[in-house]
Design a protein around this motif. Structure first.
Motif, mmCIF file in Angstrom:
data_model
loop_
_atom_site.group_PDB
_atom_site.id
_atom_site.type_symbol
_atom_site.label_atom_id
_atom_site.label_comp_id
_atom_site.label_asym_id
_atom_site.label_seq_id
_atom_site.Cartn_x
_atom_site.Cartn_y
_atom_site.Cartn_z
ATOM 1 N N LEU A 110 0.844 -1.185 0.000
ATOM 2 C CA LEU A 110 0.000 0.000 0.000
ATOM 3 C C LEU A 110 0.885 1.242 0.000
ATOM 4 O O LEU A 110 1.826 1.340 0.772
ATOM 5 C CB LEU A 110 -0.900 0.007 1.233
ATOM 6 N N ARG A 111 0.565 2.166 -0.872
ATOM 7 C CA ARG A 111 1.342 3.397 -0.950
ATOM 8 C C ARG A 111 0.395 4.568 -0.740
ATOM 9 O O ARG A 111 -0.663 4.644 -1.369
ATOM 10 C CB ARG A 111 2.012 3.480 -2.323
ATOM 11 N N TRP A 112 0.761 5.476 0.134
ATOM 12 C CA TRP A 112 -0.066 6.641 0.439
ATOM 13 C C TRP A 112 0.780 7.893 0.290
ATOM 14 O O TRP A 112 1.916 7.946 0.767
ATOM 15 C CB TRP A 112 -0.601 6.535 1.866
ATOM 16 N N GLN A 113 0.245 8.893 -0.362
ATOM 17 C CA GLN A 113 0.941 10.155 -0.558
ATOM 18 C C GLN A 113 0.411 11.178 0.428
ATOM 19 O O GLN A 113 -0.786 11.426 0.486
ATOM 20 C CB GLN A 113 0.722 10.660 -1.994
ATOM 21 N N ALA A 114 1.304 11.767 1.211
ATOM 22 C CA ALA A 114 0.904 12.813 2.161
ATOM 23 C C ALA A 114 0.354 14.008 1.387
ATOM 24 O O ALA A 114 0.747 14.254 0.250
ATOM 25 C CB ALA A 114 2.102 13.241 3.007
ATOM 26 N N PRO A 115 -0.580 14.752 1.999
ATOM 27 C CA PRO A 115 -1.116 15.946 1.338
ATOM 28 C C PRO A 115 0.001 16.906 0.922
ATOM 29 O O PRO A 115 1.047 16.990 1.582
ATOM 30 C CB PRO A 115 -2.012 16.571 2.413
ATOM 31 N N SER A 116 -0.237 17.623 -0.134
ATOM 32 C CA SER A 116 0.736 18.566 -0.678
ATOM 33 C C SER A 116 1.248 19.522 0.398
ATOM 34 O O SER A 116 0.480 20.033 1.211
ATOM 35 C CB SER A 116 0.079 19.359 -1.807
ATOM 36 N N GLY A 117 2.548 19.749 0.406
ATOM 37 C CA GLY A 117 3.154 20.683 1.353
ATOM 38 C C GLY A 117 3.484 20.078 2.698
ATOM 39 O O GLY A 117 3.953 20.784 3.592
ATOM 40 N N THR A 118 3.234 18.775 2.880
ATOM 41 C CA THR A 118 3.544 18.115 4.153
ATOM 42 C C THR A 118 4.474 16.932 3.910
ATOM 43 O O THR A 118 4.577 16.425 2.791
ATOM 44 C CB THR A 118 2.277 17.591 4.861
ATOM 45 N N THR A 119 5.133 16.519 4.975
ATOM 46 C CA THR A 119 5.952 15.316 4.945
ATOM 47 C C THR A 119 5.563 14.437 6.126
ATOM 48 O O THR A 119 5.012 14.921 7.123
ATOM 49 C CB THR A 119 7.457 15.641 5.031
ATOM 50 N N ILE A 120 5.822 13.157 5.998
ATOM 51 C CA ILE A 120 5.526 12.213 7.073
ATOM 52 C C ILE A 120 6.625 12.284 8.121
ATOM 53 O O ILE A 120 7.809 12.173 7.801
ATOM 54 C CB ILE A 120 5.387 10.787 6.510
ATOM 55 N N GLN A 121 6.227 12.495 9.380
ATOM 56 C CA GLN A 121 7.172 12.599 10.487
ATOM 57 C C GLN A 121 7.270 11.303 11.289
ATOM 58 O O GLN A 121 8.321 10.974 11.812
ATOM 59 C CB GLN A 121 6.770 13.744 11.426
ATOM 60 N N LYS A 122 6.140 10.585 11.408
ATOM 61 C CA LYS A 122 6.119 9.371 12.207
ATOM 62 C C LYS A 122 4.963 8.484 11.763
ATOM 63 O O LYS A 122 3.912 8.978 11.378
ATOM 64 C CB LYS A 122 5.958 9.706 13.696
ATOM 65 N N ILE A 123 5.179 7.177 11.849
ATOM 66 C CA ILE A 123 4.138 6.193 11.564
ATOM 67 C C ILE A 123 3.968 5.328 12.809
ATOM 68 O O ILE A 123 4.951 4.894 13.405
ATOM 69 C CB ILE A 123 4.524 5.296 10.365
ATOM 70 N N ALA A 124 2.723 5.091 13.204
ATOM 71 C CA ALA A 124 2.414 4.195 14.323
ATOM 72 C C ALA A 124 1.396 3.179 13.831
ATOM 73 O O ALA A 124 0.388 3.548 13.233
ATOM 74 C CB ALA A 124 1.865 4.973 15.513
#
Length: 125
Positions: A28-42
């Motif tokens: 599964l691949r998910w793209q963060a909303p424009s202008g944001t980056t992923i900081q942490k996954i739980a």
């Protein structure tokens, strides 16, 4: 990857998620909303697999089989975590566990907020 039946990203029309099968394994691949980056996954277990993603703008997105706010079991597409008044909940950190089917986040106000299964008394946000 894993037991993709629990972590499916179904119901997504914005093009943010793609489910790809390679050799019988679903990724599964998910793209963060424009202008944001992923900081942490739980990742946790809540009657099924659940994924929480903390973004650089302090918003949390989640998907999978989850006992969400209010304690109902849902198979949800990527959804922004919001307060009861439909305001995005902003956090500094997130955690998800199996134990009492409980998920927690540290809000920008340095308070800990938790939610989960109503039957265990943790369904309210």
């Amino acid at each position: 990857w894993g037991e993709a039946n629990d972590l499916l990203l179904g119901g997504v029309s914005s093009g943010q998620a793609v489910s790809v099968n390679v050799g019988g394994v679903t990724y599964l691949r998910w793209q963060a909303p424009s202008g944001t980056t992923i900081q942490k996954i739980a990742m946790g277990y809540s009657g099924g697999g659940v994924v929480f993603v903390l973004l650089s703008n302090n918003e949390i997105y989640y998907w999978g089989s989850t006992h969400g706010v209010g304690g109902t079991l849902n198979q949800v597409p990527p959804t922004r975590l919001e307060t009861a008044s439909s305001v995005p909940f902003l956090a500094k950190d997130i955690s998800s566990g199996r134990g009492p089917i409980l998920h927690c986040a540290v809000g920008l106000d340095n308070k800990v907020y938790c939610w989960g299964l109503d039957a265990l008394g943790s369904g309210s946000f």
